[in-house]
Design a protein around this motif. Structure first.
Motif, short mmCIF file in Angstrom:
data_model
loop_
_atom_site.label_atom_id
_atom_site.label_comp_id
_atom_site.label_asym_id
_atom_site.label_seq_id
_atom_site.Cartn_x
_atom_site.Cartn_y
_atom_site.Cartn_z
N GLY A 47 0.79 -1.22 0.00
CA GLY A 47 0.00 0.00 0.00
C GLY A 47 0.82 1.27 0.00
O GLY A 47 0.32 2.34 0.34
N ILE A 48 2.09 1.19 -0.35
CA ILE A 48 2.95 2.37 -0.45
C ILE A 48 3.65 2.34 -1.79
O ILE A 48 3.81 1.28 -2.40
N PRO A 49 4.06 3.51 -2.27
CA PRO A 49 4.79 3.50 -3.54
C PRO A 49 6.18 2.89 -3.37
O PRO A 49 6.85 3.11 -2.37
N VAL A 50 6.58 2.12 -4.35
CA VAL A 50 7.90 1.50 -4.35
C VAL A 50 8.67 2.01 -5.57
O VAL A 50 8.08 2.55 -6.50
N PRO A 51 9.98 1.84 -5.60
CA PRO A 51 10.75 2.30 -6.76
C PRO A 51 10.34 1.58 -8.04
O PRO A 51 9.92 0.43 -8.02
N GLU A 52 10.44 2.30 -9.14
CA GLU A 52 10.26 1.72 -10.47
C GLU A 52 11.65 1.54 -11.05
O GLU A 52 12.43 2.49 -11.10
N ALA A 53 11.96 0.34 -11.48
CA ALA A 53 13.31 0.06 -11.96
C ALA A 53 13.25 -0.64 -13.31
O ALA A 53 12.36 -1.44 -13.57
N SER A 54 14.21 -0.31 -14.14
CA SER A 54 14.37 -0.97 -15.43
C SER A 54 15.87 -1.13 -15.67
O SER A 54 16.64 -0.20 -15.44
N LEU A 55 16.28 -2.30 -16.09
CA LEU A 55 17.69 -2.58 -16.33
C LEU A 55 17.93 -2.86 -17.81
O LEU A 55 17.02 -3.29 -18.51
N ASP A 56 19.13 -2.62 -18.26
CA ASP A 56 19.54 -2.98 -19.62
C ASP A 56 20.58 -4.08 -19.51
O ASP A 56 21.66 -3.88 -18.95
N VAL A 57 20.25 -5.25 -20.03
CA VAL A 57 21.15 -6.40 -19.98
C VAL A 57 22.01 -6.39 -21.25
O VAL A 57 21.47 -6.36 -22.35
N PRO A 58 23.33 -6.40 -21.12
CA PRO A 58 24.18 -6.33 -22.31
C PRO A 58 24.20 -7.62 -23.11
O PRO A 58 24.06 -8.71 -22.57
N LEU A 59 24.34 -7.46 -24.42
CA LEU A 59 24.55 -8.59 -25.33
C LEU A 59 25.97 -8.47 -25.87
O LEU A 59 26.31 -7.50 -26.52
N LEU A 60 26.79 -9.45 -25.58
CA LEU A 60 28.17 -9.43 -26.06
C LEU A 60 28.25 -10.16 -27.39
O LEU A 60 27.72 -11.26 -27.53
N THR A 61 28.92 -9.56 -28.35
CA THR A 61 29.07 -10.17 -29.67
C THR A 61 30.55 -10.20 -30.03
O THR A 61 31.19 -9.16 -30.14
N PRO A 62 31.10 -11.39 -30.18
CA PRO A 62 32.51 -11.47 -30.58
C PRO A 62 32.67 -11.07 -32.04
O PRO A 62 31.80 -11.32 -32.87
N GLY A 63 33.78 -10.43 -32.33
CA GLY A 63 34.08 -10.02 -33.70
C GLY A 63 35.06 -10.97 -34.35
O GLY A 63 35.42 -12.01 -33.82
N THR A 64 35.50 -10.59 -35.52
CA THR A 64 36.46 -11.39 -36.27
C THR A 64 37.87 -10.89 -35.97
O THR A 64 38.16 -9.72 -36.17
N PRO A 65 38.74 -11.76 -35.49
CA PRO A 65 40.11 -11.30 -35.19
C PRO A 65 40.91 -11.08 -36.47
O PRO A 65 40.65 -11.68 -37.50
N ASP A 66 41.88 -10.17 -36.37
CA ASP A 66 42.84 -10.00 -37.46
C ASP A 66 43.74 -11.21 -37.46
O ASP A 66 44.32 -11.55 -36.44
N GLY A 67 43.85 -11.86 -38.59
CA GLY A 67 44.68 -13.05 -38.68
C GLY A 67 46.16 -12.72 -38.60
O GLY A 67 46.55 -11.55 -38.65
N PRO A 68 47.00 -13.71 -38.47
CA PRO A 68 48.44 -13.47 -38.46
C PRO A 68 48.90 -12.83 -39.78
O PRO A 68 48.36 -13.11 -40.83
#
Length: 171
Positions: A47-68
């Motif tokens: 019966g009381i106001p509570v915080p409103e929260a929103s999170l952003d979850v990261p998406l990690l994407t691997p790239g292409t490495p420079d070859g030798p």
């Protein structure tokens, strides 16, 4: 099951899948996915106001490495273990918390906004060279000796973080 029922079911499943993929594409391009924190039930039960929260979850994407890279004067290529780039975002948060007024009735609000920001990293790499030179035609095609070389390519992190803190009255 009738063929028309199967056809209708296949159309519904295909439409739902297309909608889900279309909704996921902008999130993957952004590097993070918004995830609201459901606190509405707590507000109703207490019966009381509570915080409103929103999170952003990261998406990690691997790239292409420079070859030798092969260079003259070396038996082994440069960057024998290449650095792997990884892109994504730092986690973000949006918080809107009610603060009860000390004098009087009602609530003031505290807002914290830390948006997800881009993150670009390079993993560590390794650079080696053999203790031999290239074959020398003046020495009957035999390689000469030299000091071995070993180097660690340092990891790198690049980002710009941003956050805001504010307070307002009312609501």
């Amino acid at each position: 099951m009738k063929p028309t029922t199967r056809g209708n079911l296949a159309a519904v499943v295909t439409g739902a899948l297309a909608t889900a993929l279309a909704a996921a594409t902008p999130a993957a391009a952004a590097g993070s996915v918004p995830a609201p924190v459901p606190l509405g039930g707590v507000s109703q039960s207490l019966g009381i106001p509570v915080p409103e929260a929103s999170l952003d979850v990261p998406l990690l994407t691997p790239g292409t490495p420079d070859g030798p890279r092969y260079t003259t004067g070396r038996l082994l290529p440069e960057g024998i273990l290449p650095q792997v780039p990884v892109g994504g975002a730092l986690p973000g948060a949006d918080l809107h918390a009610p603060l009860p007024r000390l004098l009087g009735e009602g609530y003031d609000h505290l807002d914290i906004d830390a948006p997800a920001s881009g993150l670009h990293t390079l993993g560590p790499g390794l650079d080696l060279d053999a203790p031999l030179t290239q074959p020398d035609p003046h020495d009957f095609g035999l390689p000469g000796l030299k000091a071995p070389e070993a180097g660690l390519l340092a990891p790198a992190v690049r980002t710009v973080a941003d956050a805001g803190l504010g307070a307002d009255s009312g609501r």
